[in-house]
Write a protein that holds these residues in place. Structure first.
Motif, short mmCIF file in Angstrom:
data_model
loop_
_atom_site.label_atom_id
_atom_site.label_comp_id
_atom_site.label_asym_id
_atom_site.label_seq_id
_atom_site.Cartn_x
_atom_site.Cartn_y
_atom_site.Cartn_z
N GLU A 20 0.82 -1.20 0.00
CA GLU A 20 0.00 0.00 0.00
C GLU A 20 0.86 1.26 0.00
OE1 GLU A 20 -3.53 2.04 -0.23
OE2 GLU A 20 -3.17 -0.13 -0.38
N ASP A 80 5.64 2.44 -4.21
CA ASP A 80 5.34 3.14 -5.47
C ASP A 80 5.46 2.21 -6.67
OD1 ASP A 80 8.02 2.72 -5.42
OD2 ASP A 80 8.62 4.80 -5.84
N ASN A 99 4.47 -0.03 -9.79
CA ASN A 99 3.51 0.25 -10.86
C ASN A 99 2.61 -0.98 -11.11
OD1 ASN A 99 2.12 1.08 -13.09
ND2 ASN A 99 3.92 1.83 -14.20
N PHE A 100 1.59 -1.13 -10.29
CA PHE A 100 0.69 -2.28 -10.41
C PHE A 100 -0.15 -2.22 -11.68
CE2 PHE A 100 1.61 -2.21 -5.90
CZ PHE A 100 1.75 -3.55 -5.59
N SER A 101 -0.49 -1.02 -12.12
CA SER A 101 -1.33 -0.92 -13.30
C SER A 101 -0.61 -1.45 -14.54
CB SER A 101 -1.75 0.53 -13.53
OG SER A 101 -0.61 1.36 -13.71
N GLY A 105 0.33 -5.80 -13.52
CA GLY A 105 -0.67 -6.55 -12.77
C GLY A 105 -0.54 -8.05 -12.91
N ILE A 122 -6.30 -6.84 -1.42
CA ILE A 122 -5.60 -6.07 -2.47
C ILE A 122 -6.59 -5.57 -3.52
CG2 ILE A 122 -3.91 -6.20 -4.33
CD1 ILE A 122 -2.62 -6.17 -1.58
N LEU A 123 -7.53 -6.44 -3.91
CA LEU A 123 -8.48 -6.08 -4.95
C LEU A 123 -9.44 -4.98 -4.50
CD1 LEU A 123 -9.37 -9.57 -6.52
CD2 LEU A 123 -7.82 -7.82 -7.41
N ARG A 155 -8.64 -2.48 -2.77
CA ARG A 155 -7.91 -1.21 -2.87
C ARG A 155 -7.46 -0.92 -4.30
NH1 ARG A 155 -4.16 -2.50 2.45
NH2 ARG A 155 -5.83 -2.28 4.01
N LYS A 156 -7.27 -1.98 -5.07
CA LYS A 156 -6.80 -1.82 -6.45
C LYS A 156 -7.70 -2.66 -7.37
CE LYS A 156 -2.03 -1.50 -4.71
NZ LYS A 156 -1.94 -0.05 -4.69
N PHE A 194 -8.60 -2.35 -10.27
CA PHE A 194 -8.16 -2.53 -11.66
C PHE A 194 -7.37 -3.82 -11.86
CE2 PHE A 194 -4.98 0.03 -9.42
CZ PHE A 194 -3.81 -0.66 -9.70
N LEU A 195 -6.96 -4.46 -10.75
CA LEU A 195 -6.21 -5.72 -10.85
C LEU A 195 -7.10 -6.93 -11.09
CD1 LEU A 195 -3.55 -5.29 -7.99
CD2 LEU A 195 -3.14 -5.26 -10.46
#
Length: 411
Positions: free
Chosen positions: A53, A56, A58-60, A63, A113-114, A116-117, A119-120
């Motif tokens: 969390e 930095d 880059n998960f986008s 993924g 995780i999903l 919060r993110k 888009f994953l």
């Protein structure tokens, strides 16, 4: 130009366009950084989630690689499910013990995780599909862990795993032929049913478009109802075996009814229809009660109804009964089957408003055509057990029953 004016350069200033220079792709660096977070936190997934969390990374962009690290501990080699030569951690799903207790924390971690993110979610679907299509590249023990994870993911309603994402990739011919798929779904079913009902499982199968295709999980050489029953009974899944037998039975009923309705509609010779139906009933091993239901439904489905005209509808039903009485007579060969036919006629007349008043006429016609015996009608009238519309139908049938009883007394 005067001598006091300074010369100037003419022309237009040209603005240069700034180029959008993308950062170079570096999946290896992302994977190594992610693995390091796992190692720094000794695989404590709650601490790992907190570290992710605040990172930095880059998960986008990476993924898919994130989920590769979650599942196998590192980035996969191209065209493989094995990790490459980069950093790797020992806290992945396939490194766990093959138990729900060991794997459930990973499911909860991914769910966190999903949330919060979100888009994953698509990346989870991509990686799951790829791994399931490549099951043969995993060891048997690793496949079992993936099956348990998948079952727990559905049980916990994990986002990002549509049922079709799981079941459709499994139907690769080579995976099915080797029995890999059968073993996988057996582990999946057993694990899912620990905390969920068979109805829940069927709901998942329905969403995955597999509800009526369970036999396709078996290798082609063993794709029979008997092999299905033997395998899943040994696996302790008798409820699934019984469900599959019911579904196959329903399919056979539907097929027989469709063929019969088609033949009746086309007015094919009655004797030919009788032979066809008898053979189908024999092949499907239908119990007597279902035989009666199928025949009556097949005959009635072919009736050409006339809107709200009650008299025309009544005449259409009686014509159909008269035409196809030989078929009913040939298969209603016992008192029990005759009584079942009475109940079937009662239910249809009760459920279809336009037939409410035609019940006595149908019964009388079936009697005159030697389909229903006098004893059957009198037993239904005096001791019938189905309450649906009974009071109305008994009243409507009373004059005919009185006539039967008077005739009986005269004899």
């Amino acid at each position: 130009m005067s001598s006091k004016e300074k010369p100037t350069l003419g022309g237009t200033r040209i603005k240069t366009r700034k180029r959008n220079i993308a950062a170079p792709l570096d999946p290896a660096a992302f994977s190594d950084a992610l693995v390091l977070i796992y190692l720094d936190n000794a695989g404590d997934l709650e601490l790992v989630a907190k570290s992710l969390e605040s990172s930095d990374l880059n998960f986008s962009r990476y993924g898919d690689i994130f989920f590769e690290v979650v599942f196998i501990g590192g980035r996969t080699q191209t065209g493989s499910v094995k990790s490459d030569e980069g950093e790797r951690h020992p806290y992945s799903i396939i490194d766990c013990e093959p138990t729900r207790e060991a794997i459930l924390p990973s499911v909860v971690y991914i769910q966190k995780i999903l949330r919060r993110k979100a888009f994953l979610i698509k990346n989870l679907e991509n990686v799951t599909r790829r791994f399931l299509q490549s099951l043969e590249l995993f060891e048997e023990n690793e496949r079992k862990k993936l099956a348990i994870f998948t079952a727990l993911a559905f049980s916990q309603k994990l986002s990002g795993l549509p049922a079709e994402t799981v079941f459709q990739p499994l139907l690769k011919d080579n995976l099915v032929a080797k029995g890999i798929v059968l073993t996988f779904v057996t582990d999946f079913f057993n694990e899912y049913l620990v905390e969920n009902s068979l109805d829940d499982l069927i709901s998942i199968l329905r969403r995955g478009k597999m509800e009526d295709k369970l036999l396709e999980f078996l290798p082609p050489t063993k794709r029979t109802t008997e092999s299905f029953a033997e395998h899943f009974t040994k696996a302790g899944l008798t409820a699934l075996v019984e469900y599959n037998e019911r579904k196959i039975f329903e399919v056979k009923l539907k097929e027989i009814k469709a063929v019969l309705t088609s033949q009746v509609t086309e007015e094919i010779n009655v004797d030919e229809v009788i032979e066809t139906v008898k053979q189908q009933v024999k092949d499907a091993k239908l119990p007597e009660i279902e035989v009666v239901h199928v025949i009556w439904d097949g005959i009635m489905n072919a009736v050409q109804w006339s809107g709200k005209n009650q008299q025309q509808n009544s005449n259409a039903v009686l014509r159909q009964v008269k035409t196809w009485a030989p078929l009913l007579n040939s298969l209603c060969s016992s008192g029990n089957m005759e009584m079942e036919l009475m109940y079937k006629v009662q239910m249809q007349c009760y459920e279809d408003a336009k037939l409410m008043k035609v019940f006595p006429e149908v019964v009388r016609s079936l009697y005159e055509l030697d389909v229903l015996a006098e004893d059957t009608i009198l037993h239904w009238y005096r001791k019938g057990t189905n309450p649906k519309g009974r009071q109305t139908f008994v009243k409507g049938l009373e004059p005919f029953v009185n006539w039967l009883e008077e005739a009986e007394e005269e004899e």
